[in-house]
Design a protein around this motif. Structure first.
Motif, PDB file in Angstrom:
ATOM      1  N   UNK A 166       0.838  -1.201   0.000  1.00  0.00           N
ATOM      2  CA  UNK A 166       0.000   0.000   0.000  1.00  0.00           C
ATOM      3  C   UNK A 166       0.877   1.258   0.000  1.00  0.00           C
ATOM      4  N   UNK A 167       1.974   1.226   0.755  1.00  0.00           N
ATOM      5  CA  UNK A 167       2.872   2.379   0.825  1.00  0.00           C
ATOM      6  C   UNK A 167       3.467   2.696  -0.544  1.00  0.00           C
ATOM      7  N   UNK A 168       3.929   1.681  -1.262  1.00  0.00           N
ATOM      8  CA  UNK A 168       4.560   1.927  -2.565  1.00  0.00           C
ATOM      9  C   UNK A 168       3.530   2.229  -3.646  1.00  0.00           C
ATOM     10  N   UNK A 211       9.139   5.607  -2.925  1.00  0.00           N
ATOM     11  CA  UNK A 211       9.573   5.153  -1.610  1.00  0.00           C
ATOM     12  C   UNK A 211      10.430   3.889  -1.780  1.00  0.00           C
ATOM     13  N   UNK A 212      11.733   4.079  -2.000  1.00  0.00           N
ATOM     14  CA  UNK A 212      12.622   2.948  -2.261  1.00  0.00           C
ATOM     15  C   UNK A 212      12.851   2.092  -1.018  1.00  0.00           C
ATOM     16  N   UNK A 243       9.769  -4.665   0.674  1.00  0.00           N
ATOM     17  CA  UNK A 243       8.755  -5.430  -0.032  1.00  0.00           C
ATOM     18  C   UNK A 243       9.402  -6.518  -0.893  1.00  0.00           C
ATOM     19  N   UNK A 244      10.453  -6.156  -1.609  1.00  0.00           N
ATOM     20  CA  UNK A 244      11.141  -7.111  -2.482  1.00  0.00           C
ATOM     21  C   UNK A 244      11.698  -8.285  -1.683  1.00  0.00           C
ATOM     22  N   UNK A 266      14.374  -1.020  -8.457  1.00  0.00           N
ATOM     23  CA  UNK A 266      15.373  -0.375  -7.600  1.00  0.00           C
ATOM     24  C   UNK A 266      16.706  -0.143  -8.298  1.00  0.00           C
ATOM     25  N   UNK A 267      17.013  -0.919  -9.339  1.00  0.00           N
ATOM     26  CA  UNK A 267      18.344  -0.830  -9.960  1.00  0.00           C
ATOM     27  C   UNK A 267      18.327  -0.096 -11.298  1.00  0.00           C
TER      28      UNK A 267
END
Length: 306
Positions: free
Chosen positions: A45-47, A53-54, A60-61, A80-81
């Motif tokens: 939900x945050x992302x 929001x990394x 999460x990942x 992320x990358x």
């Protein structure tokens, strides 16, 4: 008071369901409390509310990986990358997940990028070396392992990989010294009741002590059990034909591999009036005739790798 904090933040999400910081904080607190399933829901939900929001995306990942959701973990790590200079830890996590889910060939480019960004990173060299070893590029693996050991000579998992690689190419130079280091590392892990860096199969190639063989296998099994338990998998057992015994074969070698070469005719040779044959594969599909034949010869073929 973590429980009280979680209660208050849950109330905040009800009163204001569109503030990403609430869900990000809630997710972190739930991880700390040992509630990964609820933590993952909060972080998702945050992302969703804040794609930038990394920190939440990274958590999460890793939770996706913990729950065996490799495809979702890969997607999150790839996000992320994408930047020019990503966190090398994210690259290594992506590489490890790709290697486990899709094979070493899928991971090598990511791991090479990690070593180029941080050439003095021991962990990056080790990941790349392991990947090259799995691809059968033993010379490249030895080079990477040696680079890692040049950076850190002692208590380095590269000792394990280099020992196995040198065995593979029958290079006996310095093998005694490597074995002594390997035995010391394994003994230290056993004493700490922790999983050794060397796996049980490698251990039996150089150690004739059955007690040590057993301890290495026991600790590896305990680690595997704890990780699988975290998935909270639910299994349904619907009624089935009780006149036939169901036999399941679990393997990471249902592809162009020596095990499949030797067992190819086995699966179709069972008496189907008495047995139902199920294969469970935990390795990537290589598209080979061996895999196709085994799948055709079984009543069911389940791919766990994806």
């Amino acid at each position: 008071d973590a429980d009280r904090a979680i209660e208050l933040i849950r109330t905040a999400t009800v009163n204001d369901p569109n503030t990403p910081l609430y869900y990000a904080t809630l997710g972190s607190l739930l991880i700390a409390r040992g509630d990964p399933a609820d933590a993952l829901s909060a972080l998702e939900r945050a992302t969703a509310l804040n794609p930038d929001d990394t920190v939440s995306l990274r958590l999460q990942a890793h939770l996706y990986g913990r729950f065996g959701r490799a495809g979702d973990a890969i997607t999150a790590f790839q996000q992320l990358v994408t930047i020019p200079s990503p966190d090398v830890a994210d690259l290594l996590a992506l590489g490890a997940t790709l290697q486990a889910a899709r094979g070493a060939d899928a991971a090598v480019a990511v791991l090479e990028r990690a070593t180029k960004l941080t050439p003095d990173n021991v962990l990056a060299q080790n990941h790349l070396a392991s990947c090259q070893q799995m691809r059968g590029h033993v010379g490249d693996a030895i080079t990477a392992y040696q680079a890692s050991l040049a950076l850190r000579a002692n208590n380095n998992p590269a000792t394990v990989g280099l020992f196995a690689a040198m065995q593979t190419v029958c290079d006996w130079r310095d093998l005694t010294e490597l074995k002594n280091k390997l035995d010391a590392m394994t003994g230290k892990s056993i004493k700490a009741n922790a999983k050794p860096n060397e796996d049980p199969f490698l251990n039996v190639t150089h150690c004739v002590d059955p007690r040590r063989n057993y301890e290495v296998a026991r600790l590896w099994s305990a680690d595997l059990s704890s990780r699988v338990t975290a998935w909270n998998g639910a299994f349904e057992h619907p009624p089935r034909d009780r006149d036939r015994i169901r036999i399941g074969y679990l393997s990471s070698d249902f592809h162009n591999h020596a095990t499949s070469h030797l067992m190819l005719g086995l699966f179709g040779a069972h008496d189907r009036t008495r047995f139902s044959i199920h294969a469970y594969s935990c390795s990537p599909d290589d598209g080979s005739d061996y895999r196709k034949r085994i799948a055709l010869d079984c009543d069911a073929f389940v791919d766990f790798a994806t």
